[in-house]
Design a protein around this motif. Structure first.
Motif, PDB file in Angstrom:
ATOM      1  N   THR A 108       0.817  -1.225   0.000  1.00 23.28           N
ATOM      2  CA  THR A 108       0.000   0.000   0.000  1.00 23.28           C
ATOM      3  C   THR A 108       0.849   1.273   0.000  1.00 23.28           C
ATOM      4  OG1 THR A 108      -0.338  -0.485   2.348  1.00 23.28           O
ATOM      5  CG2 THR A 108      -2.217  -0.791   0.909  1.00 23.28           C
ATOM      6  N   SER A 109       1.971   1.266   0.712  1.00 22.17           N
ATOM      7  CA  SER A 109       2.747   2.508   0.794  1.00 22.17           C
ATOM      8  C   SER A 109       3.387   2.867  -0.557  1.00 22.17           C
ATOM      9  CB  SER A 109       3.819   2.399   1.875  1.00 22.17           C
ATOM     10  OG  SER A 109       4.784   1.450   1.508  1.00 22.17           O
ATOM     11  N   ASP A 110       3.518   1.898  -1.451  1.00 23.45           N
ATOM     12  CA  ASP A 110       4.128   2.178  -2.750  1.00 23.45           C
ATOM     13  C   ASP A 110       3.210   2.966  -3.674  1.00 23.45           C
ATOM     14  OD1 ASP A 110       6.749   0.809  -2.684  1.00 23.45           O
ATOM     15  OD2 ASP A 110       5.487  -0.918  -2.212  1.00 23.45           O
ATOM     16  N   ILE A 112       0.672   5.245  -2.531  1.00 29.55           N
ATOM     17  CA  ILE A 112      -0.050   6.353  -1.909  1.00 29.55           C
ATOM     18  C   ILE A 112      -0.006   7.570  -2.839  1.00 29.55           C
ATOM     19  CG2 ILE A 112       0.249   5.576   0.469  1.00 29.55           C
ATOM     20  CD1 ILE A 112       2.551   7.506   0.762  1.00 29.55           C
ATOM     21  N   ILE A 113      -1.031   8.428  -2.652  1.00 33.37           N
ATOM     22  CA  ILE A 113      -1.205   9.564  -3.563  1.00 33.37           C
ATOM     23  C   ILE A 113       0.073  10.399  -3.664  1.00 33.37           C
ATOM     24  CG2 ILE A 113      -2.571  11.644  -4.031  1.00 33.37           C
ATOM     25  CD1 ILE A 113      -4.352   9.240  -4.173  1.00 33.37           C
ATOM     26  N   LYS A 114       0.693  10.730  -2.524  1.00 34.82           N
ATOM     27  CA  LYS A 114       1.813  11.671  -2.641  1.00 34.82           C
ATOM     28  C   LYS A 114       3.029  11.040  -3.313  1.00 34.82           C
ATOM     29  CE  LYS A 114       2.793  11.455   2.352  1.00 34.82           C
ATOM     30  NZ  LYS A 114       1.468  11.209   2.976  1.00 34.82           N
ATOM     31  N   ARG A 115       3.192   9.722  -3.156  1.00 35.76           N
ATOM     32  CA  ARG A 115       4.294   9.062  -3.862  1.00 35.76           C
ATOM     33  C   ARG A 115       4.042   9.083  -5.368  1.00 35.76           C
ATOM     34  NH1 ARG A 115       6.704   4.380  -0.599  1.00 35.76           N
ATOM     35  NH2 ARG A 115       7.285   6.257   0.538  1.00 35.76           N
TER      36      ARG A 115
ATOM     37  N   GLN B  35      -2.156   9.855   3.811  1.00 34.74           N
ATOM     38  CA  GLN B  35      -1.770   8.443   3.983  1.00 34.74           C
ATOM     39  C   GLN B  35      -0.357   8.447   4.558  1.00 34.74           C
ATOM     40  OE1 GLN B  35      -2.546   8.182  -0.307  1.00 34.74           O
ATOM     41  NE2 GLN B  35      -3.422   6.180   0.082  1.00 34.74           N
ATOM     42  N   ASP B  36      -0.118   7.589   5.546  1.00 34.46           N
ATOM     43  CA  ASP B  36       1.223   7.591   6.132  1.00 34.46           C
ATOM     44  C   ASP B  36       2.193   6.864   5.206  1.00 34.46           C
ATOM     45  OD1 ASP B  36       2.118   4.795   7.547  1.00 34.46           O
ATOM     46  OD2 ASP B  36      -0.056   4.987   7.356  1.00 34.46           O
ATOM     47  N   GLU B  37       3.464   7.262   5.277  1.00 32.58           N
ATOM     48  CA  GLU B  37       4.436   6.768   4.294  1.00 32.58           C
ATOM     49  C   GLU B  37       4.902   5.352   4.580  1.00 32.58           C
ATOM     50  OE1 GLU B  37       7.264   9.326   2.741  1.00 32.58           O
ATOM     51  OE2 GLU B  37       6.001  11.116   2.916  1.00 32.58           O
ATOM     52  N   GLY B  40       1.020   3.275   4.295  1.00 30.73           N
ATOM     53  CA  GLY B  40       0.141   3.712   3.212  1.00 30.73           C
ATOM     54  C   GLY B  40      -1.326   3.742   3.606  1.00 30.73           C
TER      55      GLY B  40
END
Lengths: 400, 76
Positions: A108-110, A112-115, B35-37, B40
């Motif tokens: 999920t962290s890969d 995310i919107i800001k990434r 969303q937290d890094e 996510g």
């Protein structure tokens, strides 16, 4: 056929398409209006439920009594190859929670919107380079092979740490996995081959400290090599086939709706909403999402029993007039955000922020970079992907 | 569905155990959700969103595929 015949005959799915290649089969539209939770028949003679209404499908995709696990009794498959794909070394899209959540959350962290936002300059640069290469010294091209496939393939290779030089190889395997004509054995061989490819790639990254997704997964030490291969294959295939086909089909749709294309060129602020509208109007998973009931439940007033399969026709739901007024018209100015093109519920597409960014950039670069963009072949001769799990076109000859 | 009327005090609550990282909240109401890094998953930036963000938050609640977001009326 008489009316009486129609009411007793069980529809065979996938049903035949009508005159317009962008529209769902007319039989799905009729089902949505008259019999929204209906019995349909699959290739192997089995019968399952078909849902066609927006609200029913939204509800069903949030109901934990409908399982995404292809090994559960009654799970519907549309071809022998699809059955093989859904049961052999299944990825988390063919699992239920909590195992599904455990694996999906590793990724999920890969996305995310800001990434994804931070990737926009890179994606734009890739798209601009592809446009330059495509247009250099000539005035026509196949959009599919020269732009629509390379753009998301290059981006997902970058994110996963897969060498793009191998694209001919993985696109060939991917084609076998997604073709309705593939036999179970062909799918098994292609799947094993692609999994071995990712496994070897992951192993080669073990002693390096690259920052790509596959490197990160192998350094987590929580997954077996097979699990990493399955996840990598899923991201690689899902990461390029879907966006590639959405790009080609969106351009074709805009060329067929010149008033909408004109609006989009005149007001760049419409691009984000236009991509949602294209996702709604085209909803490229035309063969539906599959689930099976693990407990009895009721949807749309119909009792569905444990062990019965359910097909959710998101292309029919995205043309539901109850959810979208004048649903069969393309309107780049409408609020289409409630579309189900990415699915709904816990399995909703993980890569959707990336898909949105890629589509927004691709459409912007193409329609504004090619002011005289037009079809280079009669519309009737364009080969549509009726034979594929992901709908689209096999080629799209364009000129400028 | 809770009406986002301006005279009612509303809190927005996120259940991170349900969140699947689809990002619909951070996309549609970026002033209120992030969303937290590391994982996510959803982070609420403004638990009591100001009136100007109410409609965006309502959209985010309705668009969340995992039903991880809800409005609560403040009992004050």
């Amino acid at each position: 056929m008489t009316l009486a015949d129609q009411s007793t005959e069980v529809l065979a799915v996938p049903a035949s398409r009508g005159a317009c290649p962008f529209d769902p089969p007319p039989a799905y539209d009729q089902a949505r209006e008259h019999n929204p939770v209906s019995r349909v028949q699959l290739f192997d003679g089995s019968s399952v439920w078909m849902l066609t209404r927006h609200q029913d499908i939204r509800t069903a995709l949030q109901d934990h009594r409908l399982s995404a696990d292809g090994t559960k009794p009654g799970f519907p498959f549309l071809s022998p190859g699809r059955r093989q794909l859904g049961t052999q070394s299944a990825s988390f899209i063919r699992m239920d929670d909590p195992e599904h959540a455990r694996l999906r959350r590793m990724l999920t962290s890969d996305f995310i919107i800001k990434r994804v936002e931070s990737l926009r300059p890179q994606v734009t640069a890739i798209a601009s380079d592809l446009l330059d290469t495509m247009t250099r010294g000539k005035n026509h091209a196949d959009l599919v092979t020269e732009f629509a496939f390379p753009l998301p393939s290059l981006v997902i290779c970058l994110l996963l740490g897969v060498p793009y030089e191998d694209h001919a190889y993985f696109q060939k395997q991917s084609h076998i996995l997604l073709s309705a004509a593939s036999s179970a054995e062909q799918v098994r061989v292609a799947r094993d081959d692609l999994n071995d490819y990712i496994k070897n790639l992951a192993e080669s990254k073990r002693d390096r400290d690259d920052e790509d997704i596959i490197s990160r997964l192998i350094h987590r030490d929580e997954l077996t090599p097979d699990e990493i291969a399955t996840m990598g294959t899923l991201l690689l295939v899902a990461g390029h086939e879907t966006t590639a086909n959405m790009t080609s089909l969106s351009i074709l749709t805009l060329l067929r709706n010149p008033d909408q294309l004109k609006r989009l060129r005149e007001d760049p602020g419409l691009i984000r909403g236009a991509v949602e509208e294209m996702l709604r109007y085209l909803s490229i998973i035309h063969q539906g999402l599959a689930r099976t009931a693990v407990e009895d439940l009721e949807i749309g007033g119909q009792r569905i029993r444990a062990g019965e399969g359910v097909l959710l026709m998101i292309n029919a739901a995205n043309r539901d007039h109850e959810a979208f007024p004048d649903a069969d018209a393309v309107d780049v100015g409408r609020d289409a955000r409630r579309h189900l093109a990415f699915g709904f519920g816990v399995h909703q597409c993980l890569g959707q922020p990336l898909a949105r960014a890629e589509l927004q950039i691709a459409l912007d670069v193409l329609i504004n970079g090619l002011p005289n963009l037009r079809l280079a072949t009669p519309f009737e001769e364009i080969p549509f992907r009726d034979d594929m799990l992901v709908y689209g076109v096999h080629s799209l000859p364009i000129a400028w | 569905m809770v009406s986002p009327a301006e005279d009612v005090k509303l809190r927005v609550v996120a259940d991170r155990s349900k969140c699947m990282g689809a990002g619909m909240c951070a996309l549609n109401a970026p002033e209120v959700f992030d969303q937290d890094e590391q994982e996510g998953l959803v982070v609420v930036l403004e638990p009591e969103p100001s009136a100007e963000h109410r409609y965006a938050v309502r959209d985010a609640v309705n668009l969340c595929p995992a039903s991880a977001l809800r409005f609560e009326k403040d009992e004050a």
